[in-house]
Design a protein around this motif. Structure first.
Motif, PDB file in Angstrom:
ATOM      1  N   TYR A  73       0.857  -1.191   0.000  1.00 43.63           N
ATOM      2  CA  TYR A  73       0.000   0.000   0.000  1.00 43.63           C
ATOM      3  C   TYR A  73       0.882   1.225   0.000  1.00 43.63           C
ATOM      4  CZ  TYR A  73       1.240  -0.770   4.831  1.00 43.63           C
ATOM      5  OH  TYR A  73       1.961  -1.029   5.964  1.00 43.63           O
ATOM      6  N   ASP A  74       0.280   2.326  -0.424  1.00 42.49           N
ATOM      7  CA  ASP A  74       0.993   3.612  -0.388  1.00 42.49           C
ATOM      8  C   ASP A  74       0.374   4.478   0.693  1.00 42.49           C
ATOM      9  OD1 ASP A  74       2.640   3.125  -2.672  1.00 42.49           O
ATOM     10  OD2 ASP A  74       0.821   3.369  -3.897  1.00 42.49           O
ATOM     11  N   ILE A  75       1.192   5.354   1.272  1.00 42.20           N
ATOM     12  CA  ILE A  75       0.643   6.354   2.203  1.00 42.20           C
ATOM     13  C   ILE A  75       0.590   7.677   1.451  1.00 42.20           C
ATOM     14  CG2 ILE A  75       0.999   7.582   4.368  1.00 42.20           C
ATOM     15  CD1 ILE A  75       2.132   5.027   5.530  1.00 42.20           C
ATOM     16  N   VAL A  76      -0.640   8.162   1.239  1.00 42.11           N
ATOM     17  CA  VAL A  76      -0.819   9.358   0.397  1.00 42.11           C
ATOM     18  C   VAL A  76      -1.577  10.428   1.179  1.00 42.11           C
ATOM     19  CG1 VAL A  76      -0.909   7.970  -1.719  1.00 42.11           C
ATOM     20  CG2 VAL A  76      -3.047   8.605  -0.583  1.00 42.11           C
ATOM     21  N   ARG A  77      -1.372  11.646   0.767  1.00 42.88           N
ATOM     22  CA  ARG A  77      -2.123  12.771   1.329  1.00 42.88           C
ATOM     23  C   ARG A  77      -3.534  12.701   0.730  1.00 42.88           C
ATOM     24  NH1 ARG A  77       0.085  17.977   3.380  1.00 42.88           N
ATOM     25  NH2 ARG A  77      -1.794  18.878   4.310  1.00 42.88           N
ATOM     26  N   VAL A  78      -4.558  12.885   1.538  1.00 47.95           N
ATOM     27  CA  VAL A  78      -5.932  12.814   1.019  1.00 47.95           C
ATOM     28  C   VAL A  78      -6.267  14.155   0.363  1.00 47.95           C
ATOM     29  CG1 VAL A  78      -8.365  12.443   1.604  1.00 47.95           C
ATOM     30  CG2 VAL A  78      -6.578  11.181   2.819  1.00 47.95           C
ATOM     31  N   GLU A  79      -6.516  14.099  -0.940  1.00 55.88           N
ATOM     32  CA  GLU A  79      -6.846  15.316  -1.686  1.00 55.88           C
ATOM     33  C   GLU A  79      -8.358  15.431  -1.792  1.00 55.88           C
ATOM     34  OE1 GLU A  79      -4.926  17.620  -2.574  1.00 55.88           O
ATOM     35  OE2 GLU A  79      -3.009  16.608  -2.180  1.00 55.88           O
ATOM     36  N   PRO A  80      -8.923  16.583  -1.427  1.00 56.63           N
ATOM     37  CA  PRO A  80     -10.388  16.714  -1.436  1.00 56.63           C
ATOM     38  C   PRO A  80     -11.005  16.516  -2.819  1.00 56.63           C
ATOM     39  CG  PRO A  80      -9.312  18.821  -0.925  1.00 56.63           C
ATOM     40  CD  PRO A  80      -8.248  17.783  -0.899  1.00 56.63           C
ATOM     41  N   SER A  81     -10.207  16.753  -3.872  1.00 59.96           N
ATOM     42  CA  SER A  81     -10.779  16.618  -5.226  1.00 59.96           C
ATOM     43  C   SER A  81     -10.898  15.156  -5.651  1.00 59.96           C
ATOM     44  CB  SER A  81      -9.914  17.378  -6.232  1.00 59.96           C
ATOM     45  OG  SER A  81      -8.599  16.870  -6.158  1.00 59.96           O
ATOM     46  N   ASP A  82     -10.252  14.245  -4.926  1.00 56.71           N
ATOM     47  CA  ASP A  82     -10.329  12.819  -5.265  1.00 56.71           C
ATOM     48  C   ASP A  82     -11.534  12.226  -4.515  1.00 56.71           C
ATOM     49  OD1 ASP A  82     -10.017  10.133  -5.721  1.00 56.71           O
ATOM     50  OD2 ASP A  82      -7.834  10.153  -5.414  1.00 56.71           O
ATOM     51  N   HIS A  83     -12.707  12.356  -5.123  1.00 55.61           N
ATOM     52  CA  HIS A  83     -13.937  12.019  -4.400  1.00 55.61           C
ATOM     53  C   HIS A  83     -14.018  10.552  -4.007  1.00 55.61           C
ATOM     54  CE1 HIS A  83     -16.126  15.814  -6.080  1.00 55.61           C
ATOM     55  NE2 HIS A  83     -15.007  16.078  -5.467  1.00 55.61           N
ATOM     56  N   ALA A  84     -13.545   9.667  -4.896  1.00 52.37           N
ATOM     57  CA  ALA A  84     -13.619   8.236  -4.579  1.00 52.37           C
ATOM     58  C   ALA A  84     -12.727   7.925  -3.371  1.00 52.37           C
ATOM     59  CB  ALA A  84     -13.188   7.408  -5.791  1.00 52.37           C
ATOM     60  N   LEU A  85     -11.540   8.543  -3.346  1.00 55.40           N
ATOM     61  CA  LEU A  85     -10.631   8.321  -2.218  1.00 55.40           C
ATOM     62  C   LEU A  85     -11.247   8.880  -0.934  1.00 55.40           C
ATOM     63  CD1 LEU A  85      -7.753   7.323  -1.375  1.00 55.40           C
ATOM     64  CD2 LEU A  85      -7.055   9.724  -1.537  1.00 55.40           C
ATOM     65  N   VAL A  86     -11.850  10.062  -1.023  1.00 54.37           N
ATOM     66  CA  VAL A  86     -12.459  10.678   0.162  1.00 54.37           C
ATOM     67  C   VAL A  86     -13.565   9.763   0.707  1.00 54.37           C
ATOM     68  CG1 VAL A  86     -13.865  12.622   0.971  1.00 54.37           C
ATOM     69  CG2 VAL A  86     -11.842  13.057  -0.438  1.00 54.37           C
ATOM     70  N   ARG A  87     -14.372   9.200  -0.191  1.00 58.03           N
ATOM     71  CA  ARG A  87     -15.450   8.305   0.273  1.00 58.03           C
ATOM     72  C   ARG A  87     -14.876   7.099   1.009  1.00 58.03           C
ATOM     73  NH1 ARG A  87     -18.260   9.500  -4.371  1.00 58.03           N
ATOM     74  NH2 ARG A  87     -17.445   7.695  -5.485  1.00 58.03           N
ATOM     75  N   SER A  88     -13.847   6.503   0.441  1.00 54.77           N
ATOM     76  CA  SER A  88     -13.247   5.319   1.050  1.00 54.77           C
ATOM     77  C   SER A  88     -12.579   5.680   2.384  1.00 54.77           C
ATOM     78  CB  SER A  88     -12.224   4.724   0.089  1.00 54.77           C
ATOM     79  OG  SER A  88     -11.678   3.555   0.626  1.00 54.77           O
TER      80      SER A  88
END
Ligand code: COA
Length: 341
Positions: free
Chosen positions: A4-19
């Motif tokens: 897995y990667d450790i990434v900064r959560v970007e608000p524009s990445d809606h699918a990532l924000v939901r998860s």
């Protein structure tokens, strides 16, 4: 071993924000099923709001777009610049695979990069009123070199169960000791003539409450910072019910208390800070503040049922007031701290 990667959560990445939200909710419901329900408003708003007094960084351990665990890092910039607060959780089905360790390593690395030498985290633990709270957080933290630095207990007041007649008697009795004071109730930003006095008392909260071994240091709170807090509460959709007592002769703010209703929450709210200026203690002002604000909750939100609060276990005065107005013990919640080498 999952990669897995450790990434900064970007608000524009809606699918990532939901998860990311889903992973936090799953952890909350697994570890604290009978505590205040998880609410997305605070993490969500932290992605898109900023402030002058500090920064919030949101990180996620991600594989194929799915969040396994999340890390929230708080870096205060106006005071307590030695400290990095954090919160971290891993999806229940993804534990014991090193994700929590990796996120904590990341937190410590970011803290060191920011010149912080102290890390601290609040961790819930089972208590007399809620033995169902998971203990894994404390076991994990101690294994990583953290020490329990402040012991607190969570209490909840069921507004349906409060004995209102007893509260009336307490109120009447308290006022016999509080001549010369008056109650001022407000929502959101304080009335202009109370702003500086409120800022002063908010700063005192950092040093007047029992802190145990927790290395929380003096705060710089002025009117601009206080008003910025209110601006951010509005952005989070919070209802901020406050009551202050004023010393009539001097006009000084003698104390205040606050209850926060988070955006979209209709059953559970939070009793935040309560403080009486040392100059004005011994007049039952704490009791007056608590009763006055508690009674406002249902004026504003008639269906509200539970008010949650936390106190250092050594804070006997505050706890006895809380018990008298209807709070009962739930779980424990402690601060764990680690000094970085
Ligand atoms: C605490 C938490 C973050 C750990 O996440 P994780 O991905 O399972 O952690 P790791 O796999 O890196 O575990 C590291 C070590 O912690 C200890 N640990 C973790 N879970 C444990 C458990 N259930 N029982 C006993 N020890 C445990 C073990 O020593 C483990 O090493 P090991 O698996 O080689 O024995 C996770 O359980 C969680 O999200 N809990 C709820 C939220 C929380 O308490 N967060 C606070 C973190 S400070």
């Amino acid at each position: 071993m999952t990669h897995y990667d450790i990434v900064r959560v970007e608000p524009s990445d809606h699918a990532l924000v939901r998860s990311w939200l889903d992973a936090q909710q799953a952890a909350h419901e697994h570890d604290t099923p009978h505590q205040r329900p998880w609410n997305p408003m605070r993490p969500l708003s932290s992605l898109v709001t900023s402030s002058a007094d500090g920064r919030n960084e949101q990180w996620a351990a991600v594989v194929d777009g799915r969040v396994l665990g999340s890390l929230s890092l708080s870096l205060s910039d106006l005071d307590n610049t030695h400290l990095a607060g954090f919160d971290l959780s891993v999806r229940p089905g993804e534990r014991r695979r090193g994700v929590g360790s990796a996120l904590l390593r990341h937190a410590e690395q970011r803290a060191a990069e920011e010149g912080r030498d102290t890390m601290s985290v609040w961790l819930a633990a089972p208590g007399p009123g809620d033995p169902t709270v998971g203990e894994v957080g404390s076991v994990f933290a101690v294994g990583k070199g953290f020490k329990r630095s402040l012991e607190c207990a969570v209490r909840v007041c069921d507004l349906d169960a409060v004995d209102e007649d007893a509260l009336d008697r307490l109120w009447e009795d308290a006022w016999t000791r509080a001549e010369g004071f008056e109650v001022v109730a407000f929502v959101g930003a304080p009335p202009e003539d109370l702003v500086d006095g409120m800022a002063y008392l908010h700063a005192r909260m950092y040093t007047d409450m029992p802190l145990g071994e927790w290395d929380l240091q003096e705060a710089v709170v002025d009117r601009d910072r206080l008003l910025d807090w209110e601006r951010r509460r509005r952005l989070r959709g919070e209802l901020h019910l406050q009551v202050a007592v004023r010393h009539k002769e001097s006009g000084a703010v003698a104390g205040f208390t606050e209850i926060i209703v988070e955006g979209g929450e209709e059953r559970h709210c939070v009793q935040g800070d309560t403080i009486v200026d040392p100059r004005f203690r011994g007049h039952r002002l704490g009791t007056i503040l608590k009763i006055a604000n508690q009674r406002r909750v249902r004026e504003w939100r008639p269906r509200m049922r539970y008010v949650w609060t936390g106190n250092a276990v050594s804070n006997e005065h505050m706890i006895s007031i809380n018990e008298a107005v209807g709070y009962r013990i739930s779980c424990l919640e402690n601060v764990y701290q680690k000094k970085l080498a």
